[in-house]
Design an enzyme around this catalytic site. Structure first.
Site, PDB file in Angstrom:
ATOM      1  N   SER A 175       0.807  -1.215   0.000  1.00  0.00           N
ATOM      2  CA  SER A 175       0.000   0.000   0.000  1.00  0.00           C
ATOM      3  C   SER A 175       0.837   1.260   0.000  1.00  0.00           C
ATOM      4  O   SER A 175       1.981   1.269   0.436  1.00  0.00           O
ATOM      5  CB  SER A 175      -0.895  -0.017   1.233  1.00  0.00           C
ATOM      6  OG  SER A 175      -0.690   1.131   2.025  1.00  0.00           O
ATOM      7  N   LYS A 176       0.258   2.317  -0.481  1.00  0.00           N
ATOM      8  CA  LYS A 176       0.954   3.588  -0.476  1.00  0.00           C
ATOM      9  C   LYS A 176       0.528   4.423   0.730  1.00  0.00           C
ATOM     10  O   LYS A 176       0.962   5.533   0.912  1.00  0.00           O
ATOM     11  CB  LYS A 176       0.654   4.379  -1.760  1.00  0.00           C
ATOM     12  CG  LYS A 176       1.302   3.764  -2.984  1.00  0.00           C
ATOM     13  CD  LYS A 176       2.523   4.575  -3.439  1.00  0.00           C
ATOM     14  CE  LYS A 176       3.032   4.049  -4.767  1.00  0.00           C
ATOM     15  NZ  LYS A 176       4.434   3.738  -4.798  1.00  0.00           N
TER      16      LYS A 176
END
Ligand code: GLU
Length: 464
Positions: A234-235
């Site tokens: 995930s960012k």
């Protein structure tokens, strides 16, 4: 010839775990081979202040212990070099200008049922001009092979590559040109970076060749890092910013050790080991192709192991800021001797530095804090809490105040009531520490002392 490797981040504002892994593999390789590690900031299309970004990244590297031998070089300061390379490609007929807007390119692709640019301006002989992009003329025939240490030979058919843009409409070079020019100028011998960049590599190699740079560097594309659902990591900043792990009580050695395992493993399968040994054993040939799963539990486990490997004094010093941030901490009354005494117990149980205040608070609070649900569960509904407390109060008034005796006393009291040690311990632990988990109990009692232990046991008994 000693290898020259580079870490080439694009501005992000913080150091992402994936970038940290790439940087680390370059660093491990450079340190293993006695090579040179170059830091290059790929800020060709950066709008935000890059100095601030670089400082943030450098701070994280400092913390991790990853150091660079050269740089940072800034692509934003080398634009003329890239433009000159692009001009040369144009002059030699290896690139051409095109005046189509992106919408027109899309429209034409749709009409022809193709993906990407159709080569419309290849033979139109356009000169440079505002809004015109410079495109590289990809050969019609053949293929470009990326020789990759990790993935073997990966072949890209030219028929599948469009004539890609190398100078934008405003004249600024795209990162592909900058990448090729810099790797050549800087004498880079090995490019170690994420697999997500693999499909840009044939384009860089085509430019490399067209610019007459000779033998290209050796490539090693690192496997993708995925989460437990197999999706790209995930960012969301909380999960991936290296500095947040520092703030959450992770040790740099643990981060480095764990990140090294994301795609690499030593031949002897010993996963947790000093960084110096990782450097010694690191080999590009041992990097795996399969994606690497980021497992926060395993990272926490590695962190616990690193905590146990520290000298106690160092652990206490590192944990100190976390202790000082606790709401019960009071510099004026903090009992340093107690803190030192509890060090070995903390070391046995802490998984992060942030665990430390919760493991020791009972030694510094006037009274342990017990939440109601826990009280219900252990004291009211647990087996025989009142009986155990009565027995312990009697026995502990007399016995030798030492870990072994306290342990043995409670064990035999429990036995008389047909309670295993764990069950007999529970009400004592809750009465004294306010928790069901914590440092080894009898050592903790020894440090707390007889009077205070008995006072807390008595208070809990009365509350029942
Ligand atoms: N600047 C690129 C990125 O951060 C990396 C390019 C490279 O390592 O070659 O994605």
């Amino acid at each position: 010839m000693a290898p020259r490797v580079r870490f080439a981040p694009s501005p992000t504002g913080y150091l992402h775990l994936g970038s940290a892994r790439s940087a680390l593999f370059n660093w491990l390789y450079a340190r293993n081979t006695g090579g040179t590690l170059v830091l290059r900031i790929e800020d060709t299309d950066a709008e935000r202040s890059s100095q601030e970004m670089i400082d943030l990244i450098l701070r994280s590297f400092d913390w991790l212990g990853i150091d660079f031998d050269e740089g940072p070089y800034h692509q934003s300061e080398r634009m003329e070099r890239y433009r000159a390379a692009a001009d040369r490609l144009f002059a030699e007929g290896k690139a051409y200008y095109c005046d189509l807007t992106p919408e027109q390119v899309q429209q034409r692709a749709k009409e022809q049922g193709i993906a990407g640019y159709d080569g419309y301006s290849r033979d139109r002989g356009l000169e440079p001009g505002p809004g015109r992009v410079l495109r590289f003329r990809v050969p019609d025939e053949g293929s470009t092979v990326v020789r990759d240490v990790v993935r073997g030979d990966v072949s890209f058919d030219h028929a599948d590559l469009e004539d890609f843009v190398i100078l934008r409409g405003n004249g600024s070079p795209v990162f592909l040109v900058a990448n090729a020019v810099d790797d050549a100028d800087m004498g880079i011998t090995h490019v170690i970076r994420g697999e997500d960049l693999l499909n840009t590599t044939p384009k860089v190699l085509l430019l490399w060749d067209a610019l007459g740079y000779g033998d290209p560097p050796t490539y090693a594309h690192l496997p993708l890092i995925v989460n437990d659902q197999g999706k790209k990591l995930s960012k969301r900043r909380d999960d991936v910013a290296v500095e947040d792990y520092r703030d959450r009580g992770y040790l740099p050695e643990a981060m480095v050790n764990y990140l090294a395992l994301l795609g690499w493993g030593p031949r002897d399968d010993v996963e947790v080991r000093p960084v110096a040994e990782i450097i010694e054993r690191f080999a590009l040939e041992d990097i795996s192709k399969g994606s690497a799963r980021f497992d926060p539990k395993k990272l926490e486990h590695v962190n616990g192991e690193k905590i146990r490997a520290l000298p106690v004094d160092e652990l206490l010093a590192l944990a100190r800021p976390f202790v000082e941030a606790a709401d019960w901490y009071d510099a004026a009354t903090f009992d340093e001797d107690r803190y030192r005494a509890v060090g070995p117990l903390v070391q046995e149980r802490a998984r992060t530095l942030a665990d430390v205040p919760g493991l020791i608070d009972f030694l510094f609070l006037p009274d342990p804090e017990v939440d109601d649900a826990l009280w219900e569960k252990v004291m009211v509904n647990g087996p025989d809490a009142a009986g155990v407390l009565d027995d312990v109060l009697d026995a502990y008034a007399e016995v030798d105040w030492s870990t072994d005796v306290l342990h043995e006393t409670l064990r035999s009291l429990g036995e008389a009531r047909e309670l295993k040690l764990g069950k007999a311990q529970a009400p004592v632990r809750v009465a004294v520490t306010g928790r069901t988990v914590g440092p080894p109990l009898f050592e903790a009692l020894e440090i707390l002392g007889r009077d205070e232990t008995i006072r807390r046991l008595g208070a809990a008994r009365s509350r029942l």
